[in-house]
Motif scaffolding. Structure first.
Motif, PDB file in Angstrom:
ATOM      1  N   GLU A 189     -17.525  -2.703  -4.291  1.00 42.66           N
ATOM      2  CA  GLU A 189     -18.653  -1.574  -4.532  1.00 42.66           C
ATOM      3  C   GLU A 189     -19.539  -2.561  -3.473  1.00 42.66           C
ATOM      4  OE1 GLU A 189     -22.703  -0.761  -7.231  1.00 42.66           O
ATOM      5  OE2 GLU A 189     -20.262  -0.378  -7.611  1.00 42.66           O
ATOM      6  N   LEU A 190     -19.126  -3.720  -3.565  1.00 48.94           N
ATOM      7  CA  LEU A 190     -19.642  -5.361  -2.338  1.00 48.94           C
ATOM      8  C   LEU A 190     -19.890  -4.797  -0.844  1.00 48.94           C
ATOM      9  CD1 LEU A 190     -19.044  -8.214  -4.415  1.00 48.94           C
ATOM     10  CD2 LEU A 190     -21.271  -7.333  -4.073  1.00 48.94           C
ATOM     11  N   ASP A 237     -11.604   3.857   6.108  1.00 45.36           N
ATOM     12  CA  ASP A 237     -10.171   3.016   6.676  1.00 45.36           C
ATOM     13  C   ASP A 237     -10.872   1.544   7.018  1.00 45.36           C
ATOM     14  OD1 ASP A 237      -9.068   5.497   6.618  1.00 45.36           O
ATOM     15  OD2 ASP A 237      -9.600   5.805   8.380  1.00 45.36           O
ATOM     16  N   VAL A 238     -12.048   1.110   7.167  1.00 40.62           N
ATOM     17  CA  VAL A 238     -12.401   0.534   8.073  1.00 40.62           C
ATOM     18  C   VAL A 238     -12.001  -1.171   6.595  1.00 40.62           C
ATOM     19  CG1 VAL A 238     -14.355  -1.422   9.391  1.00 40.62           C
ATOM     20  CG2 VAL A 238     -14.276   0.739   9.508  1.00 40.62           C
ATOM     21  N   LEU A 239     -13.360  -1.118   5.653  1.00 43.37           N
ATOM     22  CA  LEU A 239     -12.497  -1.806   4.548  1.00 43.37           C
ATOM     23  C   LEU A 239     -11.044  -1.520   4.378  1.00 43.37           C
ATOM     24  CD1 LEU A 239     -15.410  -0.993   3.106  1.00 43.37           C
ATOM     25  CD2 LEU A 239     -15.528  -2.601   4.405  1.00 43.37           C
ATOM     26  N   ILE A 246      -9.190   0.807  -0.265  1.00 41.77           N
ATOM     27  CA  ILE A 246     -10.263   1.444  -0.336  1.00 41.77           C
ATOM     28  C   ILE A 246     -10.355   2.673  -0.429  1.00 41.77           C
ATOM     29  CG2 ILE A 246     -12.986   2.174   0.003  1.00 41.77           C
ATOM     30  CD1 ILE A 246     -12.116  -0.837  -1.283  1.00 41.77           C
ATOM     31  N   SER A 247     -10.888   3.838  -0.684  1.00 41.12           N
ATOM     32  CA  SER A 247     -10.122   4.861  -0.704  1.00 41.12           C
ATOM     33  C   SER A 247     -11.549   5.821  -0.449  1.00 41.12           C
ATOM     34  CB  SER A 247     -10.034   6.368  -2.031  1.00 41.12           C
ATOM     35  OG  SER A 247     -10.434   6.373  -2.912  1.00 41.12           O
ATOM     36  N   LEU A 278       1.040  -0.971  -0.300  1.00 41.89           N
ATOM     37  CA  LEU A 278       0.128   0.127  -0.152  1.00 41.89           C
ATOM     38  C   LEU A 278       0.646   1.008   0.380  1.00 41.89           C
ATOM     39  CD1 LEU A 278      -2.650  -1.509   2.914  1.00 41.89           C
ATOM     40  CD2 LEU A 278      -2.965  -1.314   0.397  1.00 41.89           C
ATOM     41  N   THR A 279       0.192   2.079  -0.632  1.00 40.81           N
ATOM     42  CA  THR A 279       0.696   3.609  -0.528  1.00 40.81           C
ATOM     43  C   THR A 279       0.605   3.759   1.025  1.00 40.81           C
ATOM     44  OG1 THR A 279      -0.892   5.114  -1.042  1.00 40.81           O
ATOM     45  CG2 THR A 279      -0.120   4.464  -2.739  1.00 40.81           C
ATOM     46  N   LYS A 280       1.954   5.228   1.501  1.00 40.37           N
ATOM     47  CA  LYS A 280       1.932   5.566   2.562  1.00 40.37           C
ATOM     48  C   LYS A 280       0.514   5.599   3.326  1.00 40.37           C
ATOM     49  CE  LYS A 280       4.155   9.547   5.271  1.00 40.37           C
ATOM     50  NZ  LYS A 280       5.071  10.625   4.961  1.00 40.37           N
ATOM     51  N   ALA A 281      -0.290   6.856   2.340  1.00 47.43           N
ATOM     52  CA  ALA A 281      -1.605   7.417   2.420  1.00 47.43           C
ATOM     53  C   ALA A 281      -2.477   5.735   2.575  1.00 47.43           C
ATOM     54  CB  ALA A 281      -1.925   8.281   1.495  1.00 47.43           C
ATOM     55  N   GLU A 282      -1.979   4.566   2.191  1.00 44.26           N
ATOM     56  CA  GLU A 282      -3.312   3.836   2.386  1.00 44.26           C
ATOM     57  C   GLU A 282      -2.225   3.185   4.162  1.00 44.26           C
ATOM     58  OE1 GLU A 282      -4.313   2.951  -2.436  1.00 44.26           O
ATOM     59  OE2 GLU A 282      -2.194   1.764  -1.332  1.00 44.26           O
TER      60      GLU A 282
END
Length: 863
Positions: A650-651, A686-688, A702-703, A595-599
């Motif tokens: 989306e699910l 964040d949770v997802l 997920i953004s 993941l990226t730093k933000a992710e």
């Protein structure tokens, strides 16, 4: 709806004594109540006649409607005045109409004539949004409302019982989410830190500045909070049907649980009221009596620390089960360093009632040495997310008319025939020197309040008296409180702690170890060798505390301390907690995908949310919490390898936004997933991001923008999805892959393994990745598709270093790339910007690597 068993029992018969006489010794039998469409609201006197308590005990009213309405918390100031948080908009009908209006309050009540009933009343703070935290300080009172983490200090400056001054005490910022999933139970603990449920941090009063803030482990608590005589916070979980949780050691050191910390059958409950108004539906009540069979709403806990009830009760853990209309009393024992709980009344409960409106939600040890119970006294006790039209609960509510019973509330005092109430305190009028003496008091409320007031006043002239008490008092509790008061005043000396480390009582020695943390944090490490020596203490609790303190302080020798302790002490508590401490070097959990730093930051935030909320139903391991009495039943569906979690984004986004009801993958679950949209789009993202990259999952992050877009596309949906409806309205893996025609530029003979449903087989190019390699799928007919997934988990490095995707309806005219990007981990998810019609889908490699390009499993997402 369930089919209700018919009965001639009515509430009127109960109250008349035809069925049950008040205060018998656990002699009553549960009875089914007829769904007659109306449950009467009883007077206080009549309701008292429906209670069952052990011999000698009784409940007596202290404060009732109309002076209070919908009470949820009561707390006492230093002069024994009682503050009550009233959630006056809570569930005024089954749809929670008007619940978010700021019409609630905190009221103030006083007993001026000493008869034990409150006779002077005022509205201390009005116009509040569902106040949930109340903590009197000195002449200030801390209050926190719903939907915020901000805590304000209120003060009455002119003595009329109404606050006329309001200041920000702690800035926490906004907080979304269902009101049952927000902090509660604010306590000033013996360690001078303030704790709540849900928040994985603690805060500390800081004279002249903003409160200090320090992280803790996720506590797992829901509604209510208390501490024991050693200052350990006790948390209880309702939503996950857990009951007490993370109670082995103070939560600041971690969430520790043992396999056998409950006696067998501990979570089974024994109500008297036969009304199946249970969130979990038929699995959660006994068909023959319609009574709740297991914890489902445990809350309002208290370790009884008073002095005006029998000795047998002191130190016991009590908590309410309001769905069962009962109070559980638990014996707390420590065996070989492990804390264990057992039902003090096997096959029954400490307090039960036949009154369906008896809904205790909080308890507290009071200044008079007795136990006070806060009874909301109402029909519905579950929040509106669980009572929506079409839900199981809504049907029960309608049949029994539970929605009609609102606007009342009672606060009871538990008393015993062999004891008299204690005197009312006057601590707000006393000097710090006078307060020191109260640390000797047998009632824990007096000790806690005196310590808090001394620290708030900041008078360091009492240090000598406190040191004398810490080292010479005959009371173990006074010695412990004196040490903590010195710590809170900032005048604790290393020599005082060193002497306390040699105290004859292990509780004092453990307290000395904890208070030494303040010295270390302020640069005094003169107790390092003393701390190391206590790793060899004969008492397991002292050893455990030494290990935890060394780890908490991140002392250079903390690992050696843990090793020395577990080598020298074979007690089970030392061994298990030592292993837990040594196995966690403090590094943050890492996501499965790159993941990226933000992710990664989103992932870490999501992990904290999961550990404080989601774990209770879905389990620490993501496989669903196992119900102890039903070994093959889990409370909620697994998140590990879930096609909803790991499929098209989306699910999962839709489920978290709006909830999910009914069977999942053909299985029914007692738990119900409610919508979490009110927490905000970033919270959902964040949770997802966390669950899609944990428990063996390795999906894309997920953004916030993804969540926002999906939310807008759905519109103002309120009802939860069913699995069938969710897949009908969301992109998901297309079926019938055995009918797909596959072709590739390299490795044609292995193509079948990309769609055989087996992760241990694979399609592979059998040569290093190079630009221009391609893989193509021809579908049986044109489909509207929105993405695809290439899983190389069995050959982790074989994901495409670059890709582009083109589509065609005839295999001749190809689109411009509908997606381009780079694979970042074993599972490459490719989400198109929009749905496109396609019968042919081609993925072309645009990167290069010495490794092969492999696909163990492939999905194409469509509707």
């Amino acid at each position: 709806m369930a089919t209700f068993k018919k009965s001639t029992l009515t509430l009127a018969a109960v109250c008349s004594g035809a069925v049950f006489q008040s205060h018998q010794s656990h002699a009553a039998e549960p009875k089914v109540m007829e769904p007659a469409g109306s449950i009467p609201m009883l007077s206080v006197e009549d309701s008292l006649g429906t209670f069952e308590l052990p011999p000698g005990y009784r409940l007596e009213p202290v404060l009732t409607e109309p002076q209070i309405s919908e009470p949820v918390v009561c707390a006492f100031d230093g002069n024994g005045r009682m503050y009550v948080a009233e959630m006056r908009t809570y569930m005024q009908d089954a749809d929670a109409t008007g619940e978010q209006k700021p019409l609630s309050r905190v009221s103030l009540h006083e007993d001026t004539d000493g008869d034990g009933r409150m006779d002077k009343h005022s509205v201390f703070a009005d116009g509040l949004l569902l106040p949930r935290l109340v903590l009197p300080l000195d002449d200030r009172v801390l209050i926190q409302e719903t939907n915020t983490l901000d805590i304000f200090s209120y003060r009455d400056t002119d003595g009329d019982g109404v606050a006329d001054e309001k200041e920000l005490f702690f800035k926490g910022g906004p907080r979304g989410g269902n009101m049952e999933h927000q902090p509660s139970g604010l306590i000033w603990s013996m360690d001078n830190w303030l704790y709540t449920t849900y928040s994985a941090f603690r805060i500390r009063y800081n004279p002249g500045g903003a409160p200090l803030k320090e992280p803790t482990a996720a506590n797992g608590g829901q509604w209510g909070l208390c501490q024991d005589n050693q200052g350990k916070p006790w948390f209880v979980n309702a939503g996950g049907e857990r009951g007490p949780i993370n109670f082995q050691q103070p939560i600041v050191y971690g969430g520790f649980n043992m396999n056998d910390q409950f006696e067998e059958g501990y979570k089974e409950v024994h109500p008297l009221v036969g009304i199946p108004d249970v969130q979990g539906g038929p699995k959660r009540f006994r068909p023959e009596t319609q009574t709740l069979n297991h914890f489902t709403a445990t809350c309002g806990q208290e370790i009884f620390r008073g002095d005006r009830l029998p000795e047998e009760l002191r130190g016991d853990l009590l908590f309410s089960e309001p769905v069962g209309r009962l109070i559980r009393r638990s014996k707390v024992t420590v065996d070989d360093g492990v804390t264990k709980l057992s039902n003090a009344h096997p096959g029954s409960e400490f307090i039960r009632s036949f009154d369906p409106n008896f809904r205790v939600v909080n308890m507290v040890t009071a200044p008079d040495g007795c136990l006070y119970l806060v009874d909301m006294y109402r029909g519905i006790i579950q929040q509106g997310n669980w009572t929506k039209k079409g839900s199981y609960l809504r049907g029960v509510i309608n049949e029994y008319g539970l929605d009609k019973n609102i606007g009342a509330g009672r606060i009871y005092r538990l008393v015993h025939e062999d004891f008299e109430r204690g005197p009312q305190p006057k601590m707000l009028d006393e000097s710090p020197a006078e307060l020191v003496a109260h640390l000797e008091h047998p009632n824990g409320w007096w000790r806690d309040t005196a310590q808090k007031l001394m620290i708030l006043r900041g008078d360091k002239s009492i240090a000598g008296a406190l040191e004398k008490q810490a080292l010479g008092s005959e009371s173990v509790f006074a010695r412990m409180h004196a040490l903590w008061t010195l710590e809170g005043l900032g005048v604790l000396k290393a020599e005082t702690v060193r002497k306390a480390m040699a105290d004859e009582d292990p509780r004092v020695r453990a307290t000395a170890v904890r208070t030494s943390e303040w010295l270390f944090k302020h640069g005094d490490d003169s107790l390092s060798s003393d701390l190391t020596k206590l790793a060899g203490d004969p008492d397991p609790q002292v050893v455990i505390q030494t290990m935890m303190t060394a780890k908490h302080l991140k002392l250079p020798e903390w690992k050696a301390t843990v090793t020395a302790a577990t080598t020298a002490n074979i007690s089970r508590g030392v061994q298990e907690i030592g292993r837990a401490l040594a196995g966690d070097g403090g590094a943050a959990q890492k996501p499965a995908s790159a993941l990226t730093k933000a992710e990664r930051a989103s992932y870490q935030r999501g992990m904290k949310i999961y550990q404080s909320l989601c774990f209770s139903c879905h389990g620490e391991d993501g496989y669903g919490t196992v119900l102890p009495e039903e070994k093959n039943q889990r409370l909620a569906p697994p998140l590990a390898a879930s096609p909803i979690v790991t499929g098209h984004p989306e699910l999962a986004v839709k489920v978290l936004l709006h909830g999910l009801s009914g069977p999942v993958d053909g299985k029914e679950y007692p738990g119900e997933m409610i919508g979490m949209a009110s927490n905000g789009d970033q919270w959902v993202a964040d949770v997802l991001t966390y669950v899609r990259n944990s428990f063996g999952n390795g999906s894309s992050a997920i953004s916030k923008s993804q969540v926002s877009g999906i939310s807008k596309s759905v519109g103002k949906r309120e009802e939860p999805w069913t699995e069938k409806e969710l897949f009908a309205h969301s992109p998901h893996a297309l079926d019938g892959c055995s009918e797909w025609k596959l072709s590739a530029s390299h490795g044609k003979d292995s193509l079948v393994h990309a769609v055989d449903g087996k992760l241990d087989t694979r399609f592979t190019t059998s040569q290093s990745m190079a630009p221009g390699m391609w893989l193509q799928v021809e579908l049986p007919e044109t489909e509207n598709i929105s993405g695809m997934m290439l899983d190389a988990a069995g050959s982790k490095g074989d994901y495409p270093r670059g890709y582009k995707v083109e589509v065609s309806t005839d295999g001749k005219q190809w689109s411009k790339p509908v997606a381009e990007g780079k694979g970042t981990g074993p599972r490459t998810e490719i989400v198109f910007g929009q749905e496109v019609p396609a019968r042919f889908v081609r993925v072309t490699q645009t990167g290069k690597n010495r490794l092969y390009w492999s696909v163990h499993q492939m999905e194409i997402w469509g509707r």
